[in-house]
Design an enzyme around this catalytic site. Sequence first.
Site, short mmCIF file in Angstrom:
data_model
loop_
_atom_site.label_atom_id
_atom_site.label_comp_id
_atom_site.label_asym_id
_atom_site.label_seq_id
_atom_site.Cartn_x
_atom_site.Cartn_y
_atom_site.Cartn_z
N ASN A 41 -8.73 -2.69 -7.20
CA ASN A 41 -8.92 -3.24 -5.85
C ASN A 41 -10.39 -3.31 -5.48
OD1 ASN A 41 -6.18 -3.54 -5.59
ND2 ASN A 41 -5.88 -1.63 -4.46
N ASP A 57 1.86 -10.33 -6.15
CA ASP A 57 3.12 -9.62 -6.31
C ASP A 57 4.18 -10.15 -5.35
OD1 ASP A 57 2.28 -7.85 -8.26
OD2 ASP A 57 1.41 -6.48 -6.81
N ASP A 87 0.51 1.80 -2.70
CA ASP A 87 0.57 1.44 -4.12
C ASP A 87 1.12 2.55 -5.00
OD1 ASP A 87 -0.39 -1.08 -3.68
OD2 ASP A 87 -2.46 -0.63 -4.22
N MET A 128 5.03 -0.66 4.60
CA MET A 128 4.22 -1.87 4.64
C MET A 128 4.93 -3.11 4.09
SD MET A 128 0.29 -2.37 3.35
CE MET A 128 -0.24 -1.06 4.44
#
Length: 434
Positions: A23, A121, A319, A341
């Site tokens: 990231n 994703d 994650d 989320m």
Amino acid sequence: MSSFEVIGGRPIKGEITPQGAKNEALQVICATLLTKETVIIDNLPDILDVKNLIHLVSDLGVETQKLSDRKYSFRAQNINLDYLKTREFKKRAAALRGSIMIMGPLLARFKKAFFPKPGGDKIGRRRLDTHFYGFEKLGASFDFDSEEFFYTVHADKLKGAYMLLDEASVTGTANIIMTAVLTPGTTTIYNAACEPYVQQLCKMLNSMGARINGIGSNLLTIEGVSELNGCEHRILSDIIEIGSFIGLAAMTGGEITIKEANTEHLGVIPLAFRRMGIEMEIRNNEIYIPPNQRYTIETFIDGSIMTISDAPWPGLTPDLLSVFLVVATQANGSVLIHQKMFESRLFFVDKLIDMGARIILCDPHRATVIGLNHETPLKGSIMTSPDIRAGVALLIAALSAKGKSIIHNIEQIDRGYEHIDKRLRTLGAEIKRI
């Protein structure tokens, strides 16, 4: 399309060094567009998403040079904005969600940017409102072509402003920061994301001549400058991969030492694993996971079932929830996994249920896991990876399971994990790419 063939039930053992943070890499590569001077980035992970972004900015006109295995130089002196309107760019950018962060630098430097609706994703709705709200507060306008699924952002003049973000979006915050550093005046961002990746981006920009205060908090103040210089920047180790290795060691009963773990940047991740009953020793910048753990999930003080949920940093990163879920399948006790989320990230649990896990999917956001206490191993299965994080969770399940498993669509795993099969084999895992 490639697949992994895994023979499970073997404890892993040895030392491993995490890759550079995916990231962070996507953010700082986009930040190279902010200057005409050379930027050198070290510890870039050799993964599909990073390689695809490097190819994309190269096609945009950035001079890129591979200096070593994980070290690149970037020089964005001659940018071809017309490339942004080509069919090739639309196809490439739409397949890589992280490339949305080229918009902020291009808007700051050229006062316009174009971008297709991004993919990535398949984990549920991931809106872009925060990005465009920030651009508008700085004086930009945007249009969306619903037929072409194409965004246009433009501004005759940008000016610093105060903004309160509706959500602490990591990529949204990064995009706004990169716009604001070259925007005249003072920009104040409240409810900013403050993940280590964003902190690293801010530190890199400051080394280039930006003036960002409040790094590490959710209140950033940015004094715009007229131009930025080049710099050298080293990416942190990937905290998601570190968490994945901790979970893998616990699930397989393995013993590993994670080197260069950047332990000061892990936040509540070690605490969350300890609540799952997993023992670990933090030794300076290393993490040691002892072997043969039969971990017991804690309960809350009143005896109620433990809940592991995601939250904006410094809360637990979403994650890693897929990893916590699969680790819980062999724990002693029960836990509620609450993914706040994304509404589709828990839909891979049916594959774990087929392997013998005891999981109740309460709704798209919550799953209750009743641990098997390492008394009944999961059994090998044939499955397909739906996204990066679920993919590595299924890989952990397969490595702990009895018998052979096949995991299809491993390109999703390759997007986020560097040569994961080769690196796991050094720990004794039986895995091959077919």
